[in-house]
Scaffold this motif. Structure first.
Motif, PDB file in Angstrom:
ATOM      1  N   THR A  55     -15.984 -10.274 -40.225  1.00  0.00           N
ATOM      2  CA  THR A  55     -14.992  -9.815 -39.259  1.00  0.00           C
ATOM      3  C   THR A  55     -14.896 -10.874 -38.171  1.00  0.00           C
ATOM      4  O   THR A  55     -15.919 -11.303 -37.637  1.00  0.00           O
ATOM      5  CB  THR A  55     -15.441  -8.471 -38.636  1.00  0.00           C
ATOM      6  N   CYS A  56     -13.700 -11.260 -37.852  1.00  0.00           N
ATOM      7  CA  CYS A  56     -13.515 -12.281 -36.821  1.00  0.00           C
ATOM      8  C   CYS A  56     -14.023 -11.725 -35.491  1.00  0.00           C
ATOM      9  O   CYS A  56     -13.585 -10.654 -35.054  1.00  0.00           O
ATOM     10  CB  CYS A  56     -12.038 -12.657 -36.718  1.00  0.00           C
ATOM     11  N   PRO A  57     -14.942 -12.438 -34.832  1.00  0.00           N
ATOM     12  CA  PRO A  57     -15.528 -11.917 -33.601  1.00  0.00           C
ATOM     13  C   PRO A  57     -14.594 -11.934 -32.391  1.00  0.00           C
ATOM     14  O   PRO A  57     -14.882 -11.297 -31.381  1.00  0.00           O
ATOM     15  CB  PRO A  57     -16.745 -12.820 -33.368  1.00  0.00           C
ATOM     16  N   TYR A  58     -13.486 -12.638 -32.472  1.00  0.00           N
ATOM     17  CA  TYR A  58     -12.599 -12.744 -31.320  1.00  0.00           C
ATOM     18  C   TYR A  58     -11.159 -12.322 -31.603  1.00  0.00           C
ATOM     19  O   TYR A  58     -10.324 -12.341 -30.706  1.00  0.00           O
ATOM     20  CB  TYR A  58     -12.630 -14.167 -30.733  1.00  0.00           C
ATOM     21  N   LEU A  59     -10.861 -11.908 -32.843  1.00  0.00           N
ATOM     22  CA  LEU A  59      -9.514 -11.425 -33.170  1.00  0.00           C
ATOM     23  C   LEU A  59      -9.611 -10.236 -34.128  1.00  0.00           C
ATOM     24  O   LEU A  59     -10.055 -10.397 -35.272  1.00  0.00           O
ATOM     25  CB  LEU A  59      -8.690 -12.525 -33.853  1.00  0.00           C
ATOM     26  N   PRO A  60      -9.196  -9.076 -33.675  1.00  0.00           N
ATOM     27  CA  PRO A  60      -9.203  -7.924 -34.585  1.00  0.00           C
ATOM     28  C   PRO A  60      -8.209  -8.124 -35.730  1.00  0.00           C
ATOM     29  O   PRO A  60      -7.103  -8.646 -35.535  1.00  0.00           O
ATOM     30  CB  PRO A  60      -8.773  -6.752 -33.703  1.00  0.00           C
ATOM     31  N   THR A  61      -8.600  -7.704 -36.911  1.00  0.00           N
ATOM     32  CA  THR A  61      -7.747  -7.828 -38.097  1.00  0.00           C
ATOM     33  C   THR A  61      -6.428  -7.096 -37.887  1.00  0.00           C
ATOM     34  O   THR A  61      -5.364  -7.600 -38.279  1.00  0.00           O
ATOM     35  CB  THR A  61      -8.487  -7.292 -39.334  1.00  0.00           C
ATOM     36  N   SER A  62      -6.464  -5.938 -37.260  1.00  0.00           N
ATOM     37  CA  SER A  62      -5.239  -5.164 -37.028  1.00  0.00           C
ATOM     38  C   SER A  62      -4.266  -5.936 -36.132  1.00  0.00           C
ATOM     39  O   SER A  62      -3.050  -5.890 -36.346  1.00  0.00           O
ATOM     40  CB  SER A  62      -5.569  -3.798 -36.415  1.00  0.00           C
ATOM     41  N   TYR A  63      -4.784  -6.655 -35.142  1.00  0.00           N
ATOM     42  CA  TYR A  63      -3.926  -7.445 -34.266  1.00  0.00           C
ATOM     43  C   TYR A  63      -3.243  -8.564 -35.069  1.00  0.00           C
ATOM     44  O   TYR A  63      -2.042  -8.802 -34.928  1.00  0.00           O
ATOM     45  CB  TYR A  63      -4.719  -8.046 -33.094  1.00  0.00           C
ATOM     46  N   VAL A  64      -4.014  -9.256 -35.912  1.00  0.00           N
ATOM     47  CA  VAL A  64      -3.459 -10.353 -36.709  1.00  0.00           C
ATOM     48  C   VAL A  64      -2.393  -9.825 -37.672  1.00  0.00           C
ATOM     49  O   VAL A  64      -1.324 -10.429 -37.808  1.00  0.00           O
ATOM     50  CB  VAL A  64      -4.577 -11.107 -37.470  1.00  0.00           C
ATOM     51  N   ALA A  65      -2.658  -8.684 -38.315  1.00  0.00           N
ATOM     52  CA  ALA A  65      -1.687  -8.112 -39.252  1.00  0.00           C
ATOM     53  C   ALA A  65      -0.369  -7.809 -38.542  1.00  0.00           C
ATOM     54  O   ALA A  65       0.710  -8.125 -39.054  1.00  0.00           O
ATOM     55  CB  ALA A  65      -2.263  -6.854 -39.888  1.00  0.00           C
ATOM     56  N   GLU A  66      -0.456  -7.237 -37.358  1.00  0.00           N
ATOM     57  CA  GLU A  66       0.754  -6.902 -36.606  1.00  0.00           C
ATOM     58  C   GLU A  66       1.448  -8.156 -36.085  1.00  0.00           C
ATOM     59  O   GLU A  66       2.662  -8.315 -36.223  1.00  0.00           O
ATOM     60  CB  GLU A  66       0.407  -5.980 -35.446  1.00  0.00           C
ATOM     61  N   ALA A  67       0.692  -9.061 -35.477  1.00  0.00           N
ATOM     62  CA  ALA A  67       1.285 -10.261 -34.872  1.00  0.00           C
ATOM     63  C   ALA A  67       1.862 -11.216 -35.914  1.00  0.00           C
ATOM     64  O   ALA A  67       2.885 -11.843 -35.675  1.00  0.00           O
ATOM     65  CB  ALA A  67       0.250 -10.983 -34.023  1.00  0.00           C
ATOM     66  N   ASN A  68       1.189 -11.330 -37.068  1.00  0.00           N
ATOM     67  CA  ASN A  68       1.659 -12.265 -38.094  1.00  0.00           C
ATOM     68  C   ASN A  68       2.618 -11.598 -39.072  1.00  0.00           C
ATOM     69  O   ASN A  68       3.287 -12.274 -39.839  1.00  0.00           O
ATOM     70  CB  ASN A  68       0.467 -12.879 -38.844  1.00  0.00           C
ATOM     71  N   GLY A  69       2.666 -10.271 -39.058  1.00  0.00           N
ATOM     72  CA  GLY A  69       3.628  -9.553 -39.896  1.00  0.00           C
ATOM     73  C   GLY A  69       3.215  -9.407 -41.350  1.00  0.00           C
ATOM     74  O   GLY A  69       4.079  -9.240 -42.204  1.00  0.00           O
ATOM     75  N   GLN A  70       1.925  -9.467 -41.635  1.00  0.00           N
ATOM     76  CA  GLN A  70       1.446  -9.313 -43.012  1.00  0.00           C
ATOM     77  C   GLN A  70       0.161  -8.493 -43.015  1.00  0.00           C
ATOM     78  O   GLN A  70      -0.647  -8.592 -42.077  1.00  0.00           O
ATOM     79  CB  GLN A  70       1.119 -10.678 -43.639  1.00  0.00           C
ATOM     80  N   LEU A  71      -0.042  -7.733 -44.072  1.00  0.00           N
ATOM     81  CA  LEU A  71      -1.310  -7.038 -44.244  1.00  0.00           C
ATOM     82  C   LEU A  71      -2.419  -8.067 -44.434  1.00  0.00           C
ATOM     83  O   LEU A  71      -2.179  -9.158 -44.976  1.00  0.00           O
ATOM     84  CB  LEU A  71      -1.251  -6.102 -45.443  1.00  0.00           C
ATOM     85  N   VAL A  72      -3.638  -7.705 -44.038  1.00  0.00           N
ATOM     86  CA  VAL A  72      -4.786  -8.604 -44.159  1.00  0.00           C
ATOM     87  C   VAL A  72      -5.851  -7.899 -45.001  1.00  0.00           C
ATOM     88  O   VAL A  72      -6.633  -7.112 -44.480  1.00  0.00           O
ATOM     89  CB  VAL A  72      -5.363  -8.975 -42.773  1.00  0.00           C
ATOM     90  N   PRO A  73      -5.880  -8.172 -46.305  1.00  0.00           N
ATOM     91  CA  PRO A  73      -6.877  -7.499 -47.149  1.00  0.00           C
ATOM     92  C   PRO A  73      -8.287  -8.076 -47.043  1.00  0.00           C
ATOM     93  O   PRO A  73      -9.251  -7.413 -47.412  1.00  0.00           O
ATOM     94  CB  PRO A  73      -6.329  -7.685 -48.560  1.00  0.00           C
ATOM     95  N   LYS A  74      -8.408  -9.297 -46.527  1.00  0.00           N
ATOM     96  CA  LYS A  74      -9.720  -9.942 -46.495  1.00  0.00           C
ATOM     97  C   LYS A  74      -9.785 -10.946 -45.351  1.00  0.00           C
ATOM     98  O   LYS A  74      -8.790 -11.606 -45.032  1.00  0.00           O
ATOM     99  CB  LYS A  74      -9.949 -10.644 -47.843  1.00  0.00           C
ATOM    100  N   VAL A  75     -10.987 -11.064 -44.756  1.00  0.00           N
ATOM    101  CA  VAL A  75     -11.240 -12.056 -43.703  1.00  0.00           C
ATOM    102  C   VAL A  75     -12.497 -12.818 -44.077  1.00  0.00           C
ATOM    103  O   VAL A  75     -13.493 -12.223 -44.484  1.00  0.00           O
ATOM    104  CB  VAL A  75     -11.435 -11.392 -42.316  1.00  0.00           C
ATOM    105  N   LYS A  76     -12.442 -14.136 -43.932  1.00  0.00           N
ATOM    106  CA  LYS A  76     -13.624 -14.976 -44.138  1.00  0.00           C
ATOM    107  C   LYS A  76     -13.863 -15.787 -42.870  1.00  0.00           C
ATOM    108  O   LYS A  76     -12.937 -16.036 -42.102  1.00  0.00           O
ATOM    109  CB  LYS A  76     -13.449 -15.902 -45.344  1.00  0.00           C
ATOM    110  N   LEU A  77     -15.112 -16.206 -42.716  1.00  0.00           N
ATOM    111  CA  LEU A  77     -15.508 -16.992 -41.549  1.00  0.00           C
ATOM    112  C   LEU A  77     -16.131 -18.306 -41.987  1.00  0.00           C
ATOM    113  O   LEU A  77     -16.748 -18.379 -43.058  1.00  0.00           O
ATOM    114  CB  LEU A  77     -16.533 -16.217 -40.713  1.00  0.00           C
TER     115      LEU A  77
END
Length: 177
Positions: A55-77
């Motif tokens: 999980t990104c420590p400084y960006l919530p996945t839900s924020y990225v999905a909304e801001a970028n306009g795409q669902l986010v099924p996976k996050v890598k670091l």
């Protein structure tokens, strides 16, 4: 005959002269050593690679999905410390958005931004106090800004620079840098 007398006399004088020269102290001058300091150019760390799920420590996945306009099924670091790069996926293998954060040396931060958004790119100055640039291409947008010793680079597969800019602003706010 004069010559015969002169040669031994010259030999005696030469011997005396060289012995006298050996007993005379030679003045020495102390020259301080030259100290040269070279400041090697700092080394830019390699471009981060996705290394582990997380999980990104400084960006919530839900924020990225909304801001970028795409669902986010996976996050890598990445393994970068203290701030790992975050890779947000659109599919199991396709990255839709990457956020790279650097904090350390001012020259390296500026170099990272200049490499991501080279001369000729559009100027970027958000959030306030941060400067850099953004570049649009058929593959998406790169938004890169630096302030002091920190740099943030957002790469998105979307064509609108506002999306990358908003994500960079959110990352910077959440990181407190």
């Amino acid at each position: 005959m004069k010559r015969a007398l002169l040669l031994p006399l010259l030999g005696v004088l030469a011997a005396c002269g060289s012995q006298a020269a050996q007993n005379v102290p030679v003045p020495t001058t102390s020259i301080p050593p030259v100290v040269t300091t070279t400041s090697a150019a700092p080394t830019v760390p390699p471009v981060p690679k996705p290394a582990k799920d997380g999980t990104c420590p400084y960006l919530p996945t839900s924020y990225v999905a909304e801001a970028n306009g795409q669902l986010v099924p996976k996050v890598k670091l990445s393994t970068d410390e203290p701030h790992p790069a975050c890779f947000f996926y659109a599919t199991a293998t396709e990255i839709q958005l990457t956020v790279r954060v650097y904090a350390g040396d001012q020259r390296i931060a500026k170099t990272i931004v200049n490499e991501a958004a080279p001369d000729g790119s559009q100027p970027a100055n958000s959030p306030t106090g941060w400067t850099g640039g953004y570049v649009s291409s058929n593959n998406g947008v790169v938004y890169a800004v630096a302030k002091s010793d920190a740099a943030v680079v957002v790469t998105t597969n979307q064509k609108q620079s506002i999306k990358a800019r908003r994500i960079a602003e959110e990352a910077i706010k959440n990181l407190g840098i």
